[in-house]
Design an enzyme around this catalytic site. Structure first.
Site, PDB file in Angstrom:
ATOM      1  N   LYS A  86      46.900  43.450  38.749  1.00 36.52           N
ATOM      2  CA  LYS A  86      46.868  42.293  37.843  1.00 36.52           C
ATOM      3  C   LYS A  86      47.652  42.634  36.586  1.00 36.52           C
ATOM      4  CE  LYS A  86      43.099  39.831  36.920  1.00 36.52           C
ATOM      5  NZ  LYS A  86      41.664  39.685  36.546  1.00 36.52           N
TER       6      LYS A  86
HETATM    7  C1  E4P Z   1      40.061  36.686  36.019  1.00 34.87           C
HETATM    8  O1  E4P Z   1      41.054  37.113  36.487  1.00 34.87           O
HETATM    9  C2  E4P Z   1      39.874  36.544  34.566  1.00 34.87           C
HETATM   10  O2  E4P Z   1      40.016  37.785  33.987  1.00 34.87           O
HETATM   11  C3  E4P Z   1      38.521  35.970  34.290  1.00 34.87           C
HETATM   12  O3  E4P Z   1      38.202  35.003  35.239  1.00 34.87           O
HETATM   13  C4  E4P Z   1      38.347  35.453  32.908  1.00 34.87           C
HETATM   14  O4  E4P Z   1      37.109  34.799  32.885  1.00 34.87           O
HETATM   15  P1  E4P Z   1      36.307  34.473  31.548  1.00 34.87           P
HETATM   16  O5  E4P Z   1      37.063  33.418  30.842  1.00 34.87           O
HETATM   17  O6  E4P Z   1      34.977  34.024  32.036  1.00 34.87           O
HETATM   18  O7  E4P Z   1      36.239  35.757  30.774  1.00 34.87           O
END
Ligand code: E4P
Length: 226
Positions: A86
């Site tokens: 990622k």
């Molecule tokens: C996923 O890849 C993201 O990092 C995550 O869903 C962010 O989620 P949040 O807004 O609940 O922190």
């Protein structure tokens, strides 16, 4: 639409896997930090549980391309080939996405707030682009609309990149995107459980059981009714 768990707590992951059909797990640095253990210890435990064929998405911490690339190499070496690196969709990230995808690594472009970020990530060769639905809503923009627009951009330009929608806070957000047929959504365990939490459903099932037990006797089922 693939369904992934956004989380790193192994007990919660095991519980969700027991009940639901799940395609993998995503984490981010904040999610890993919340576990309070060495990140690779947590991630290896998750990998061992979900198996080598399931998707595991792990985010780099560095903010310059060369170090992002090095982190990506190490992650895949430690966690297996079905590990998606990622990478935040900033200019240095696009440079790293371009390099890693041309080396054949699987890449998820993350921290996506705008359709143009997603377009650039797809051009760079990302496998997934992750729009943050709820965080976009919190900026006063419609997160679902942004995700839909990204889906259309990918389709209309013939990109292989899929959406990995993230940052959900309620069932309606999930419903709207599975209705639109986006590639994947990653959802926190509590929100996944909420997708089917509904007292009307459980009450209908209780009534069926009550009616049958009145007729056949307490604790009787189709297995032991006489
Ligand atoms: C996923 O890849 C993201 O990092 C995550 O869903 C962010 O989620 P949040 O807004 O609940 O922190």
């Amino acid at each position: 639409m693939k369904l992934l768990i956004d989380g790193a707590n192994i007990e919660k992951i095991k519980k969700i896997y027991e009940y639901y059909a799940i395609d993998g797990v995503t984490t981010n640095p904040s999610i890993l930090a919340a576990e309070g253990r060495h990140p690779y210890e947590v991630l290896k435990e998750i990998r061992e549980f979900i198996g080598e064929d399931a998707e595991l998405h792990v985010q780099v911490i560095s903010t310059n391309a060369d170090e992002m690339i090095e982190e990506g190499h190490k992650m895949v070496k430690e966690l297996g080939k079905n590990t998606y690196i990622k990478i935040p969709t900033i200019p240095e990230g696009l440079k790293a996405i371009k390099a890693l995808s041309s080396e054949g690594y699987k890449v998820t472009a993350t921290a996506i707030y705008t359709p143009l970020q997603a377009f650039l990530a797809a051009k760079a060769g990302a496998d997934y682009a992750a729009p943050y639905v709820n965080r976009i809503d919190n900026l006063g923009t419609n997160g679902i609309e942004v995700a839909r627009k990204i889906h259309d951009i990918f389709k209309n330009n013939g990109f292989k990149t899929q959406i990995l929608a993230a940052s959900f806070k309620n069932s309606l957000q999930v419903l709207e995107l599975c209705e639109y047929g986006v590639g994947a959504s990653t959802i926190a365990p509590e929100i996944i459980e909420g997708l089917i939490k509904n007292t009307t459903i459980s009450s209908a099932v209780e009534t069926f059981v009550d009616d049958f037990e009145h007729f056949c006797g307490k604790h009787k089922t189709m297995l032991n009714c006489e």
